[in-house]
Design an enzyme around this catalytic site. Sequence first.
Site, PDB file in Angstrom:
ATOM      1  N   LYS A 232      -6.239  -9.642   2.072  1.00  0.00           N
ATOM      2  CA  LYS A 232      -5.325  -9.532   3.217  1.00  0.00           C
ATOM      3  C   LYS A 232      -6.121  -9.367   4.520  1.00  0.00           C
ATOM      4  O   LYS A 232      -5.871 -10.056   5.502  1.00  0.00           O
ATOM      5  CB  LYS A 232      -4.378  -8.338   3.004  1.00  0.00           C
TER       6      LYS A 232
ATOM      7  N   CYS B 298       9.514   2.679   0.625  1.00  0.00           N
ATOM      8  CA  CYS B 298       8.150   2.821   0.128  1.00  0.00           C
ATOM      9  C   CYS B 298       7.852   4.243  -0.319  1.00  0.00           C
ATOM     10  O   CYS B 298       7.254   4.460  -1.367  1.00  0.00           O
ATOM     11  CB  CYS B 298       7.207   2.390   1.243  1.00  0.00           C
ATOM     12  N   MET B 299       8.278   5.224   0.486  1.00  0.00           N
ATOM     13  CA  MET B 299       7.721   6.558   0.315  1.00  0.00           C
ATOM     14  C   MET B 299       8.750   7.685   0.218  1.00  0.00           C
ATOM     15  O   MET B 299       8.366   8.846   0.234  1.00  0.00           O
ATOM     16  CB  MET B 299       6.787   6.878   1.497  1.00  0.00           C
TER      17      MET B 299
ATOM     18  N   MET C 132       3.464   2.721  -5.889  1.00  0.00           N
ATOM     19  CA  MET C 132       4.884   2.453  -6.114  1.00  0.00           C
ATOM     20  C   MET C 132       5.300   2.618  -7.581  1.00  0.00           C
ATOM     21  O   MET C 132       6.484   2.705  -7.874  1.00  0.00           O
ATOM     22  CB  MET C 132       5.248   1.048  -5.622  1.00  0.00           C
TER      23      MET C 132
ATOM     24  N   GLY D  35       1.324   2.611   1.195  1.00  0.00           N
ATOM     25  CA  GLY D  35       1.259   1.158   1.213  1.00  0.00           C
ATOM     26  C   GLY D  35       1.382   0.534   2.582  1.00  0.00           C
ATOM     27  O   GLY D  35       1.252  -0.664   2.737  1.00  0.00           O
ATOM     28  N   GLN D  36       1.626   1.362   3.603  1.00  0.00           N
ATOM     29  CA  GLN D  36       1.880   0.777   4.913  1.00  0.00           C
ATOM     30  C   GLN D  36       0.957   1.377   5.966  1.00  0.00           C
ATOM     31  O   GLN D  36       0.583   2.540   5.890  1.00  0.00           O
ATOM     32  CB  GLN D  36       3.328   1.020   5.312  1.00  0.00           C
TER      33      GLN D  36
END
Lengths: 567, 81
Positions: A85, A181-182, A414, A451-452
């Site tokens: 990425k 996500c969280m 996740m 994840g972000q």
Amino acid sequence: MTSLTRRAFIKSSVATATAATVGFPVSQVALAQAKKAEAGWAWDKAVCRFCGTGCGIQVATAGGKIVATKGDPDAPVNRGLNCIKGYFNGKMAYGADRLTQPLMRMKDGKFDKKGDFAPVSWKVAMDEMEKQFRRAYQEKGPSGVSIIGSGQYTIQEGYVAAKLMKAGFRSNNIDPNARHCMASAVAAFMQTFGVDEPANVYDDIELADTVVLWGANMAEAHPVLWSRVTDRRLVAKATKVVNVTTYRNMSSDLSDLEIVIKPSTDLALQNWIAREILARGAMNKAFVEKHCVFATGPTDIGYGMRPTSKFAYEAEKDIQAKELVVTLDKYEAVGQRRKAGEQVEQKSRTSAGRHWLISFEEFKRGVEPYTLDFVAELCKGDVDEPIAKFKEKLEQLLQLMIDPKRNVISFWTMGFNQHQRGVWVNEQCYMIHLLLGKHATPGNAAFSLTGQPSACGTAREVGTFSHRLPADMVVDNPKHRELTEKTWKLPAKTLNPKPGSDIMGILRDIEDGGVKFLWVQVTNPSSPRPTRTTGSRPRARPTASSSWPTATPRSRARWRTWCCPPR
Amino acid sequence: MNLSGILVVTAPGRFDECVAAVAALPAVEVFHRDPATHRFIVVQEADRVDGEMAGLLRLKAVPGVVLAEMVYHYFAEGEPQ
């Protein structure tokens, strides 16, 4: 220089620059040659925004265009490495399908929800947005408009979005994809520690003796951090890696132990580990007595589904059927001290976070049914694996965790956070580490990876959650509202005190007609949700802001305009 | 021209085997080697983005390779795809 010679020259230079970036010893002559290939370039530092690892990159420009990118060797997280990425950060700016102007659904020269996307000017797009926003706001007020935001916002973008909604429109109907996500990780953080952040740092990897992956395929999902685990595993011979997973994946290649379990049985496995910590005298009594209390909560909490079948798709109905009443299977019956087949009304559906203190003896009794025989039968995920072999692996995992001489890190993402019981499984990992006294010390961590890139910054700190205000304040606290009104120079007592709809609430609201205007920013909610059903029958007028043609504007929802703010 | 500078890490005891297997792949050239840390550097050439990604997956699939990640991306010449 012929093209072939030049190609060989550039390849050699790329190799040298790569080697130098990741710390290989490289001669001064080779470095000088690599610099020649980069003559006329300007290198600048940047940050990768594609995940929560926080990697630094360097970007080379020449003639006003990006010509190369590389990992930043001085960045403390990635130390020069890129994953796939981060690698494409430069080239993605030049993709042929990158959006450069607004698209709006048009028919016969006018906006039409049933029309096809056509390029329009910014003025036309913004005028139509304003018209539709005014219509929704006049009809429904602050609760009829909404923004779905993002953990990919920059801090500044998130702050402006929150201020626009909360100060400008007095609406709290703004919520980011970070909720997906969280949310479970956050609830577990708050319930366990009262603070919503991990307690450890990446440098703990270089001090770990046991690394346990819980449903986290780090080799593919967090490759940069995985490279540090790899280095640790290869350099420190005693370090062991355990992959607790529901399927064989790339992380198993490096792992010393692969434990394949059935989905959602990790809770039982954790209870067995806790049981054995107590049974084998492995509890760090001094740590527990000084820092811990024991607590429990309700199990009859449902699944967060609508109890009606009005909008359910086939793929949702098996869980939806359990929303109000659960018929216990033989394993659930053991855990809940009931009989198999018993029907349990889900009475705590709206108070799932309730919890209360219990004694150590009550805790011990709670984990007692989770024997090795029971847990192995429940958890074993590879049908071809002999049960004796599986039990042997569980025992190895236990030893690698409870050995007082070993530092232990548990990693998850996740696999825990988007679990049917995400809060519980997060909390139970903390339970294991706290019982052992192996948390928040160098090399010891129950470590929730995120994840972000800015879920903490934009979702939490600047208030893009529906219940939040900037600076970690909340909308239902009068003192917090008063302080925020002063900061934003608003008339007193005008901020909306009622938390808005969360992201799933907004999607349900647009199905039900409660929300008539939705602006999707820097995210793609039509793509990642498990069944992609909720929100696909809107009676609202959605607008998406995106740099790329994602699934959200293309979905059946007939999203109205499709804009690309220049960056 | 799309050139990828890639770090490859191998399992202990499989360094030479991995270097040979990677060197045999088309459009891949092995440059710097560090057997002591089980690492080597390759440069991969590809015409398009999908070729770059497929090439990386091909490297990761080589038996004995435990890590292969992009470090350096050069696309100065020719129109990026």
